[in-house]
Write a protein that holds these residues in place. Structure first.
Motif, PDB file in Angstrom:
ATOM      1  N   ARG A  56       0.832  -1.205   0.000  1.00 50.27           N
ATOM      2  CA  ARG A  56       0.000   0.000   0.000  1.00 50.27           C
ATOM      3  C   ARG A  56       0.869   1.258   0.000  1.00 50.27           C
ATOM      4  N   ASP A  57       1.918   1.244   0.820  1.00 48.92           N
ATOM      5  CA  ASP A  57       2.783   2.423   0.931  1.00 48.92           C
ATOM      6  C   ASP A  57       3.631   2.644  -0.320  1.00 48.92           C
ATOM      7  N   ASN A  58       3.817   1.600  -1.108  1.00 49.76           N
ATOM      8  CA  ASN A  58       4.661   1.690  -2.312  1.00 49.76           C
ATOM      9  C   ASN A  58       3.882   1.316  -3.570  1.00 49.76           C
ATOM     10  N   TYR A  59       2.577   1.560  -3.523  1.00 49.96           N
ATOM     11  CA  TYR A  59       1.701   1.091  -4.606  1.00 49.96           C
ATOM     12  C   TYR A  59       2.108   1.645  -5.974  1.00 49.96           C
ATOM     13  N   GLU A  60       2.377   2.932  -6.058  1.00 52.36           N
ATOM     14  CA  GLU A  60       2.698   3.535  -7.355  1.00 52.36           C
ATOM     15  C   GLU A  60       3.963   2.924  -7.952  1.00 52.36           C
ATOM     16  N   PHE A  61       4.937   2.635  -7.106  1.00 56.52           N
ATOM     17  CA  PHE A  61       6.169   2.002  -7.587  1.00 56.52           C
ATOM     18  C   PHE A  61       5.870   0.631  -8.185  1.00 56.52           C
ATOM     19  N   HIS A  62       5.073  -0.159  -7.480  1.00 62.94           N
ATOM     20  CA  HIS A  62       4.785  -1.515  -7.961  1.00 62.94           C
ATOM     21  C   HIS A  62       3.868  -1.489  -9.186  1.00 62.94           C
ATOM     22  N   LEU A  63       2.976  -0.515  -9.246  1.00 63.44           N
ATOM     23  CA  LEU A  63       2.159  -0.360 -10.450  1.00 63.44           C
ATOM     24  C   LEU A  63       3.050  -0.025 -11.642  1.00 63.44           C
ATOM     25  N   ASP A  64       4.036   0.819 -11.417  1.00 61.52           N
ATOM     26  CA  ASP A  64       4.978   1.168 -12.477  1.00 61.52           C
ATOM     27  C   ASP A  64       5.758  -0.061 -12.939  1.00 61.52           C
ATOM     28  N   GLN A  65       6.096  -0.946 -12.002  1.00 61.77           N
ATOM     29  CA  GLN A  65       6.799  -2.181 -12.364  1.00 61.77           C
ATOM     30  C   GLN A  65       5.935  -3.059 -13.260  1.00 61.77           C
ATOM     31  N   VAL A  66       4.641  -3.121 -12.951  1.00 63.39           N
ATOM     32  CA  VAL A  66       3.715  -3.893 -13.793  1.00 63.39           C
ATOM     33  C   VAL A  66       3.661  -3.286 -15.195  1.00 63.39           C
ATOM     34  N   LEU A  67       3.609  -1.967 -15.259  1.00 62.93           N
ATOM     35  CA  LEU A  67       3.545  -1.285 -16.554  1.00 62.93           C
ATOM     36  C   LEU A  67       4.804  -1.536 -17.386  1.00 62.93           C
ATOM     37  N   LYS A  68       5.937  -1.690 -16.722  1.00 59.30           N
ATOM     38  CA  LYS A  68       7.207  -1.858 -17.431  1.00 59.30           C
ATOM     39  C   LYS A  68       7.497  -3.308 -17.816  1.00 59.30           C
ATOM     40  N   THR A  69       6.702  -4.234 -17.299  1.00 62.59           N
ATOM     41  CA  THR A  69       6.948  -5.647 -17.588  1.00 62.59           C
ATOM     42  C   THR A  69       6.435  -5.994 -18.979  1.00 62.59           C
ATOM     43  N   LYS A  70       7.326  -6.507 -19.818  1.00 56.88           N
ATOM     44  CA  LYS A  70       6.927  -6.884 -21.171  1.00 56.88           C
ATOM     45  C   LYS A  70       6.151  -8.197 -21.142  1.00 56.88           C
ATOM     46  N   PRO A  71       5.193  -8.350 -22.059  1.00 56.56           N
ATOM     47  CA  PRO A  71       4.479  -9.629 -22.141  1.00 56.56           C
ATOM     48  C   PRO A  71       5.460 -10.769 -22.418  1.00 56.56           C
ATOM     49  N   ASN A  72       5.180 -11.912 -21.839  1.00 52.48           N
ATOM     50  CA  ASN A  72       5.957 -13.126 -22.105  1.00 52.48           C
ATOM     51  C   ASN A  72       7.438 -12.973 -21.768  1.00 52.48           C
ATOM     52  N   ASP A  73       7.734 -12.278 -20.662  1.00 51.76           N
ATOM     53  CA  ASP A  73       9.147 -12.137 -20.290  1.00 51.76           C
ATOM     54  C   ASP A  73       9.622 -13.324 -19.446  1.00 51.76           C
ATOM     55  N   ASN A  74       8.737 -14.308 -19.252  1.00 47.41           N
ATOM     56  CA  ASN A  74       9.057 -15.554 -18.546  1.00 47.41           C
ATOM     57  C   ASN A  74       9.301 -15.366 -17.054  1.00 47.41           C
ATOM     58  N   GLY A  75       8.948 -14.191 -16.533  1.00 48.88           N
ATOM     59  CA  GLY A  75       8.983 -13.998 -15.094  1.00 48.88           C
ATOM     60  C   GLY A  75       7.593 -14.237 -14.530  1.00 48.88           C
ATOM     61  N   TYR A  76       7.350 -13.692 -13.357  1.00 48.43           N
ATOM     62  CA  TYR A  76       6.019 -13.777 -12.769  1.00 48.43           C
ATOM     63  C   TYR A  76       5.189 -12.587 -13.237  1.00 48.43           C
ATOM     64  N   ASP A  77       3.869 -12.748 -13.210  1.00 47.08           N
ATOM     65  CA  ASP A  77       3.004 -11.631 -13.593  1.00 47.08           C
ATOM     66  C   ASP A  77       3.127 -10.480 -12.600  1.00 47.08           C
ATOM     67  N   LEU A  78       3.369 -10.810 -11.332  1.00 48.01           N
ATOM     68  CA  LEU A  78       3.545  -9.780 -10.304  1.00 48.01           C
ATOM     69  C   LEU A  78       4.671 -10.205  -9.372  1.00 48.01           C
ATOM     70  N   THR A  79       5.605  -9.290  -9.152  1.00 50.75           N
ATOM     71  CA  THR A  79       6.704  -9.529  -8.214  1.00 50.75           C
ATOM     72  C   THR A  79       6.853  -8.311  -7.319  1.00 50.75           C
ATOM     73  N   VAL A  80       6.851  -8.544  -6.021  1.00 52.23           N
ATOM     74  CA  VAL A  80       7.106  -7.486  -5.040  1.00 52.23           C
ATOM     75  C   VAL A  80       8.319  -7.921  -4.230  1.00 52.23           C
ATOM     76  N   VAL A  81       9.326  -7.057  -4.167  1.00 53.66           N
ATOM     77  CA  VAL A  81      10.530  -7.341  -3.393  1.00 53.66           C
ATOM     78  C   VAL A  81      10.768  -6.170  -2.454  1.00 53.66           C
ATOM     79  N   GLY A  82      10.976  -6.472  -1.184  1.00 55.57           N
ATOM     80  CA  GLY A  82      11.199  -5.404  -0.208  1.00 55.57           C
ATOM     81  C   GLY A  82      10.955  -5.920   1.189  1.00 55.57           C
TER      82      GLY A  82
END
Length: 201
Positions: free
Chosen positions: A73-99
């Motif tokens: 919640r406190d870092n929502y905009e950062f994590h939303l930006d990470q979702v926006l920057k993730t390319k389709p089919n990059d073979n990672g997870y759909d959502l990753t939060v590290v911290g």
């Protein structure tokens, strides 16, 4: 004797109704305006439809996570930006939060096959593969150790049929996998040793 079937009339009616109902809100003969090349352009554009669905569902999952983890919640905009920057089919997870909290998640938008109460074999295989990736990690997702992360498999909720299909899937998992998957219920204690299935809408 009933009216003769007219293939073009049926295709025209279905196409025009879809465009009118879902896009423009205006009844018109859109079919008549388009050439074969135009339909090919539409077909090419719609190849991205799965990526659009996954993106929108991932944002919805991020909102769900935000409501349950203060760090997100406190870092929502950062994590939303990470979702926006993730390319389709990059073979990672759909959502990753590290911290302060680590989260990995996969999103599935599978409607049960034939509008029934079970997933098709390919749908099931895809969900099981995602569950295994959440538990065991992925070669191209090295930013977080899955044993140290909360794990979510988010399933888009198409209604009771989706819930029935997920229950059927879990009942038919191998014993070792079944013990490591649970359907999340509100207020349930979240643990890092299981994949929590959540329904998003």
């Amino acid at each position: 004797m009933g009216p003769h079937y007219n293939r073009e009339a049926e295709l025209r009616e279905r196409f025009n109704r879809f465009v009118s109902d879902k896009i423009t809100g205006i009844v018109d003969d859109y079919y008549a305006r388009l050439k074969v090349e135009d339909f090919e352009d539409i077909k090419t554009t719609l190849r991205d439809i799965n990526n659009i669905i996954t993106y929108k569902a991932t944002v919805r999952l991020l909102e769900w996570v935000r409501d349950r983890f203060p760090y997100v919640r406190d870092n929502y905009e950062f994590h939303l930006d990470q979702v926006l920057k993730t390319k389709p089919n990059d073979n990672g997870y759909d959502l990753t939060v590290v911290g302060d909290v680590n989260i990995i998640a996969e999103v599935k938008c599978n409607r049960p096959i034939n509008d029934g109460y079970k997933f098709g074999s390919q749908q099931k295989a895809g969900i099981v593969k995602d569950i295994q990736g959440l538990l065991n990690g992925k070669s191209k997702a090295t930013s977080v150790d899955p044993t140290q992360a909360f794990k979510f498999a988010a399933i888009y909720d198409f209604g009771d049929r989706t819930i029935s299909a997920v229950n059927h899937l879990i009942r038919n998992l191998s014993t070792d996998l079944k013990e490591r998957v649970t359907i999340y219920k509100e207020g349930q204690l979240l643990t890092k040793d299981k994949v929590h299935i959540v329904f998003i809408k």
